[in-house]
Write a protein that holds these residues in place. Structure first.
Motif, short mmCIF file in Angstrom:
data_model
loop_
_atom_site.label_atom_id
_atom_site.label_comp_id
_atom_site.label_asym_id
_atom_site.label_seq_id
_atom_site.Cartn_x
_atom_site.Cartn_y
_atom_site.Cartn_z
N GLU A 1 11.62 -6.77 15.43
CA GLU A 1 11.05 -7.19 14.16
C GLU A 1 10.45 -8.59 14.27
N VAL A 2 9.38 -8.80 13.52
CA VAL A 2 8.68 -10.08 13.50
C VAL A 2 8.55 -10.53 12.05
N THR A 3 8.81 -11.81 11.80
CA THR A 3 8.69 -12.38 10.45
C THR A 3 7.69 -13.52 10.47
N VAL B 1 -0.16 -12.47 -7.10
CA VAL B 1 -0.05 -12.05 -5.69
C VAL B 1 0.63 -10.68 -5.68
N THR B 2 -0.11 -9.67 -5.28
CA THR B 2 0.37 -8.29 -5.41
C THR B 2 1.09 -7.77 -4.18
N GLY B 3 0.83 -8.30 -2.98
CA GLY B 3 1.53 -7.79 -1.81
C GLY B 3 0.95 -8.26 -0.50
N LEU B 4 1.61 -7.83 0.58
CA LEU B 4 1.18 -8.18 1.93
C LEU B 4 1.22 -6.92 2.81
N MET B 5 0.34 -6.89 3.80
CA MET B 5 0.29 -5.76 4.71
C MET B 5 -0.41 -6.20 5.99
N TYR C 1 -9.99 0.06 15.97
CA TYR C 1 -9.06 1.01 16.60
C TYR C 1 -7.64 0.56 16.28
N TYR C 2 -6.97 1.28 15.39
CA TYR C 2 -5.63 0.91 14.93
C TYR C 2 -4.58 1.59 15.82
N LEU C 3 -3.60 0.81 16.27
CA LEU C 3 -2.47 1.37 16.98
C LEU C 3 -1.26 1.57 16.06
N GLN C 4 -1.11 0.65 15.10
CA GLN C 4 0.01 0.76 14.17
C GLN C 4 -0.32 0.02 12.89
N ASN C 5 -0.04 0.65 11.75
CA ASN C 5 -0.14 0.01 10.43
C ASN C 5 1.27 -0.36 9.97
N PHE C 6 1.46 -1.59 9.61
CA PHE C 6 2.77 -2.04 9.15
C PHE C 6 2.96 -1.70 7.68
N SER C 7 4.21 -1.69 7.25
CA SER C 7 4.54 -1.29 5.89
C SER C 7 3.99 -2.29 4.87
N TYR C 8 3.65 -1.76 3.70
CA TYR C 8 3.16 -2.59 2.59
C TYR C 8 4.35 -3.23 1.88
N ASP C 9 4.29 -4.51 1.69
CA ASP C 9 5.36 -5.27 1.03
C ASP C 9 4.84 -5.74 -0.32
N GLY C 10 5.21 -5.02 -1.37
CA GLY C 10 4.77 -5.40 -2.71
C GLY C 10 5.53 -6.60 -3.25
N GLU C 11 4.82 -7.60 -3.72
CA GLU C 11 5.44 -8.84 -4.20
C GLU C 11 5.39 -8.96 -5.72
N SER C 12 4.22 -8.79 -6.32
CA SER C 12 4.02 -8.95 -7.76
C SER C 12 4.50 -10.32 -8.23
N TYR C 13 4.06 -11.35 -7.52
CA TYR C 13 4.42 -12.72 -7.87
C TYR C 13 3.25 -13.38 -8.57
N PHE D 1 7.80 -7.25 9.64
CA PHE D 1 7.33 -5.94 10.08
C PHE D 1 7.98 -5.61 11.42
N ALA D 2 8.07 -4.32 11.72
CA ALA D 2 8.72 -3.84 12.94
C ALA D 2 7.67 -3.26 13.88
N LEU D 3 7.73 -3.68 15.12
CA LEU D 3 6.84 -3.13 16.15
C LEU D 3 7.41 -1.80 16.64
N ALA D 4 6.58 -0.79 16.72
CA ALA D 4 7.03 0.53 17.16
C ALA D 4 7.49 0.47 18.61
N ASP D 5 8.56 1.22 18.92
CA ASP D 5 9.07 1.22 20.29
C ASP D 5 8.23 2.08 21.23
N THR D 6 7.19 2.73 20.69
CA THR D 6 6.30 3.55 21.52
C THR D 6 5.05 2.80 21.96
#
Length: 282
Positions: free
Chosen positions: A97-99, A114-118, A129-141, A155-160
Motif C-alpha cells: 500500500e502507498v499513501t 472537494v468530492t474525492g480522489l482517484m 495504456y492503463y495497467l491498474q485503476n485505483f479505488s475512488y476515495d469519496g471525501e465530500s469535504y 491505494f494498493a498496488l496489485a500483486d500481479t
C-alpha cells in the motif's frame, strides 16, 4: 421603464418580457418587469460560457464515462501539491500500500466542495495504456473561502504487476456550484520491484550458517598445523616424546602378559614347580 427593460433584452427574451407584462395582471408593473429582467439576465450569464466548456463541467451521472477518462478541466483558482507519506522515495514493492497526501488550496471567496480522489498506474511511454485503476476515495469535504485542505489518499498496488518503471497519476475532484473541476496532484514515474519472499530469507540464513561453520573448521586446522620455519617449543616436544614412550611401554607390557597366558594354556606345557613358585614369592 418597461420599454427600457424590453430594449435591454435580446431575441426571444424580449418577447418573454412583453408576454409577462401583458399576462400577469396580479403583479404590479414594476415588480413584473424587474423579476422578468432578472430571469433573462441570469439565463444570459449561463449561456455566455462556451458550450464545449459547459459540457466539460456538467454534473456527472452513473451513465457517464469513467472519471479517469472523462476528466473535467482544472480550476485556475486551485493549487495542489503532493507529499509521499508511506515511502521515502519512488521505489515501491509490488503488492504493498502507498499513501500520498494531497494539499489543496483555492483563491475563491466562496466554498469549494472537494468530492474525492482517484488514481491509476499507466505505461510511461503510452499514458492511455492503463495497467491498474485505483479505488475512488469519496471525501465530500467543503473547503471554506481561501481554505487550505490536506487529504490522504491510500491505494494498493496489485500483486500481479510486473517489476519496472511505470507512471502513477493521482487526481483530486472538486466542484463550485454545479461546475466540476479536477487537478492532478501527483504525476511521477515510479520503479516497482518484486517483494523478497520468505524462502529467500531462509536460504540466505542457511548460507550464512554454512559459511560460519566452514570458517570455524578452517580455523582449527590452521591452528593445528605447525607454521613453516618456526622452531617447535622444547617443552612441548619433550612432553609429546614422554607421552609416546609411555604409550609404547604400556603396549609392550600388555603384549608380554598376553603371550605368557597363551603359553600356559598351550597343550604339553609344564606347570611351574613349587621351588620356582617359592622363589618367586621370595
Amino acid at each position: 421603464e418597461e420599454a427600457m427593460a424590453i430594449h435591454r433584452c435580446r431575441g426571444w427574451r424580449r418577447w418573454v418580457v412583453v408576454l409577462a407584462v401583458l399576462g400577469r395582471g396580479a403583479l404590479s408593473d414594476d415588480d413584473l418587469v424587474q423579476s422578468t429582467v432578472r430571469e433573462a439576465q441570469a439565463g444570459e450569464e449561463v449561456t455566455e460560457m462556451d458550450p464545449a466548456e459547459l459540457e466539460k463541467r456538467r454534473p456527472r451521472t452513473r451513465r457517464s464515462v469513467h472519471p479517469l477518462t472523462d476528466l473535467p478541466p482544472a480550476g485556475e483558482f486551485a493549487t495542489t501539491r503532493a507529499h509521499l507519506i508511506s515511502h521515502s522515495g519512488l521505489t515501491w514493492r509490488v503488492g504493498e500500500e502507498v499513501t500520498v497526501a494531497c494539499h489543496f488550496s483555492h483563491a475563491l471567496n466562496k466554498e469549494v466542495n472537494v468530492t474525492g480522489l482517484m488514481g491509476s498506474l499507466n505505461s510511461p511511454v503510452r499514458f492511455g495504456y492503463y495497467l491498474q485503476n485505483f479505488s475512488y476515495d469519496g471525501e465530500s469535504y467543503v473547503a471554506r473561502a481561501r481554505e487550505d485542505v490536506t487529504l490522504d489518499y491510500t491505494f494498493a498496488l496489485a500483486d500481479t504487476l510486473d517489476a519496472g518503471q511505470w507512471q502513477v497519476a493521482l487526481t483530486v475532484y472538486y466542484s463550485v456550484g454545479r461546475y466540476l473541476y479536477s487537478s492532478t496532484f501527483f504525476n511521477e514515474t515510479v520503479t516497482l520491484v518484486q517483494p523478497t519472499s520468505g524462502s529467500s530469507w531462509l536460504l540466505a540464513f542457511a548460507t550464512l550458517l554454512g559459511l560460519l561453520a566452514a570458517l570455524y573448521v578452517a580455523k582449527d586446522q590452521i591452528l593445528a598445523t605447525p607454521t613453516a620455519g618456526k622452531k617447535p617449543d622444547p617443552a612441548q616436544t619433550q612432553a609429546r616424546a614422554e607421552a609416546l614412550a609411555a604409550a609404547q611401554a604400556a603396549a609392550a607390557d600388555d603384549q608380554s602378559w598376553t603371550a605368557h597366558l597363551d603359553a600356559a594354556r598351550a597343550p604339553g606345557s609344564r606347570k611351574p614347580s613349587k621351588k620356582a613358585s617359592k622363589s618367586k614369592k621370595k
